[in-house]
Design a protein around this motif. Structure first.
Motif, PDB file in Angstrom:
ATOM      1  N   ARG A  38       0.836  -1.208   0.000  1.00  0.00           N
ATOM      2  CA  ARG A  38       0.000   0.000   0.000  1.00  0.00           C
ATOM      3  C   ARG A  38       0.867   1.252   0.000  1.00  0.00           C
ATOM      4  N   LEU A  39       1.906   1.224   0.825  1.00  0.00           N
ATOM      5  CA  LEU A  39       2.773   2.395   0.928  1.00  0.00           C
ATOM      6  C   LEU A  39       3.459   2.682  -0.399  1.00  0.00           C
TER       7      LEU A  39
ATOM      8  N   LEU B 235       2.526   1.732  -3.578  1.00  0.00           N
ATOM      9  CA  LEU B 235       1.596   2.176  -4.617  1.00  0.00           C
ATOM     10  C   LEU B 235       1.070   3.581  -4.323  1.00  0.00           C
ATOM     11  N   GLY B 236       0.739   3.850  -3.064  1.00  0.00           N
ATOM     12  CA  GLY B 236       0.286   5.188  -2.706  1.00  0.00           C
ATOM     13  C   GLY B 236       1.366   6.228  -2.904  1.00  0.00           C
ATOM     14  N   GLY B 237       2.612   5.865  -2.584  1.00  0.00           N
ATOM     15  CA  GLY B 237       3.716   6.795  -2.777  1.00  0.00           C
ATOM     16  C   GLY B 237       3.954   7.121  -4.236  1.00  0.00           C
TER      17      GLY B 237
ATOM     18  N   LEU C 123       1.706   7.074  -6.674  1.00  0.00           N
ATOM     19  CA  LEU C 123       0.618   7.936  -7.138  1.00  0.00           C
ATOM     20  C   LEU C 123       0.803   9.368  -6.633  1.00  0.00           C
ATOM     21  N   LEU C 124       1.174   9.525  -5.357  1.00  0.00           N
ATOM     22  CA  LEU C 124       1.418  10.859  -4.810  1.00  0.00           C
ATOM     23  C   LEU C 124       2.604  11.521  -5.507  1.00  0.00           C
TER      24      LEU C 124
ATOM     25  N   ALA D 266       6.281  11.810  -0.804  1.00  0.00           N
ATOM     26  CA  ALA D 266       6.072  10.674  -1.702  1.00  0.00           C
ATOM     27  C   ALA D 266       7.343   9.845  -1.848  1.00  0.00           C
TER      28      ALA D 266
ATOM     29  N   LEU E 116       7.838   7.670   1.159  1.00  0.00           N
ATOM     30  CA  LEU E 116       6.977   6.489   1.129  1.00  0.00           C
ATOM     31  C   LEU E 116       7.547   5.417   0.204  1.00  0.00           C
TER      32      LEU E 116
ATOM     33  N   LEU F 235       2.968   1.887 -12.610  1.00  0.00           N
ATOM     34  CA  LEU F 235       1.931   1.421 -11.687  1.00  0.00           C
ATOM     35  C   LEU F 235       1.307   0.071 -12.064  1.00  0.00           C
TER      36      LEU F 235
ATOM     37  N   ARG G 185       1.401  -3.019  -9.439  1.00  0.00           N
ATOM     38  CA  ARG G 185       0.156  -3.618  -8.906  1.00  0.00           C
ATOM     39  C   ARG G 185       0.102  -5.109  -9.186  1.00  0.00           C
TER      40      ARG G 185
END
Length: 388
Positions: free
Chosen positions: A63-64, A66-68, A70-71, A98, A101, A163, A167
């Motif tokens: 999660r960290l 993928l979220g990083g 995107l940010l 970002a 992360l 990404l 994923r």
């Protein structure tokens, strides 16, 4: 892919800084704000990476990561549209979060996915990706800056391509937060000294990056003081540094297997010391390029060694925190480099500062050779806190 992103954070917009200053010349703080756009992410990373490590341990690495990413895309490319320098500066701080992360998650994943020798080989591949990525992205930014001062910000959208692969292929590892009863005592015993030893590694990595960062922050001014075209010479020197380092990093696993971590630190710091000495001994550009290449080779040797050593010390349930602290130490060293180097330059000059760096690195190389920073590569690894 994630490793290549970290190079984008700082240096990508460097070729566009003079044009950005002219674009926002109506801002009374344009001169200082444009110069702060490059180090701003480093400051944010240094402040937030340890907290990102805690999040990785609590909520998971995938999660960290993928979220990083995107940010990173949103905050990095925001400069294409933001209306003024203060908001662009704020977006650069978010970009640093970002990066914290992403780097923290990827470091923890190295510890989760791989054993000791695989960690060394994979950390070397990351170093190579950073070097080649830096060469590619900064070169591309220079071309885009000819079109528009905002155009280099578009490079930050490239990780959107990453990404789908991340994923699909990054899976959340099963990391025990509490060791089994039978393994608890053995794990605690094995890792009782991990915090002091880990702290020493973090400080050493910060010092290493502080010395290394003299190259992009002070080398242009050394060339300028010698009456050399600093733009051309610096570009050639940093190109030699990144290409030499990227190529050497591909051979790191073989080198480390042959001489161990202690030998890697000794040879790496020795090469960096020789590189800084060459920059002092001669004003000839070919000698300076050879010095820059030696520094790149030395840094490519020592940089991958910190990750497997630190992850071997930290318990499995604390790898996120370990990754966060390692990440913070890199950027603290980068941020501190001009703050500490500039007063020394005012006192002893550029050549005196570079000579001092060569002497310090030579002492570090001799200390590594004498003491052996880590166990030999052939020695079996200590048990992890989860009993593996």
């Amino acid at each position: 892919m994630a490793a290549s992103m970290t190079v984008m954070a700082n240096a990508t917009i460097s070729p566009a800084l003079p044009a950005l200053e002219r674009l926002f010349e109506s801002d009374p703080n344009a001169a200082i704000l444009t110069r702060l756009l490059v180090p701003a992410p480093s400051l944010a990373v240094a402040l937030t990476a340890p907290f990102a490590g805690l999040l990785a341990d609590r909520f998971g690495r995938r999660r960290l990561l993928l979220g990083g990413v995107l940010l990173f895309v949103l905050s990095g490319s925001a400069g294409l549209l933001l209306p003024d320098l203060p908001t662009i500066f704020a977006s650069r701080l978010v970009l640093g979060i970002a990066v914290a992360l992403v780097m923290t998650a990827q470091t923890a994943l190295i510890g989760d996915y791989f054993g000791d020798r695989q960690r060394s080989a994979f950390a070397a591949l990351q170093t190579s990706a950073r070097n080649f990525g830096g060469f590619l992205f900064v070169s591309l930014a220079g071309l885009l800056a000819l079109l528009s001062p905002r155009a280099p910000f578009a490079i930050y959208a490239l990780p959107l391509v990453y990404l789908p692969f991340m994923r699909r292929d990054i899976v959340e590892p099963v990391v025990p937060t509490k060791p089994r009863k039978g393994a608890r005592a053995a794990g605690a015993e094995a890792h009782r000294p991990w915090i002091p030893a880990f702290a020493a590694l973090v400080l050493l990595q910060s010092l290493t990056n502080m010395l290394f960062f003299l190259m992009p922050t002070q080398l242009p001014f050394l060339f300028d003081a010698r009456g050399i075209d600093s733009a051309v010479a610096t570009g050639m020197a940093l190109g030699a540094l990144t290409l030499a380092g990227g190529c050497l990093a591909l051979l790191y696993a073989r080198v480390q297997a042959g001489i161990g971590h202690g030998g890697v630190f000794a040879v790496g710091y020795g090469a960096m010391a020789m590189g800084f000495l060459l920059l002092v001994l001669s004003e000839a550009l070919p000698v300076s390029l050879a010095g820059a290449a030696a520094i790149g080779i030395g840094y490519a040797l020592v940089s991958p060694a910190f990750v497997p050593l630190a992850l071997g010390l930290a318990p499995a349930s604390r790898r996120g925190l370990a990754g966060g602290l390692l990440t913070a130490s890199i950027f603290i060293g980068q941020f501190a480099s001009p703050l500490i180097g500039t007063p020394w330059i005012a006192r002893v000059g550029y050549e005196g500062t570079f000579l001092g760096a060569a002497c310090l690195l030579a002492v570090m190389a001799m200390a590594a050779a004498a003491a052996g920073w880590a166990r030999p590569a052939s020695q079996p690894s200590a048990p992890q806190a989860d009993g593996t």
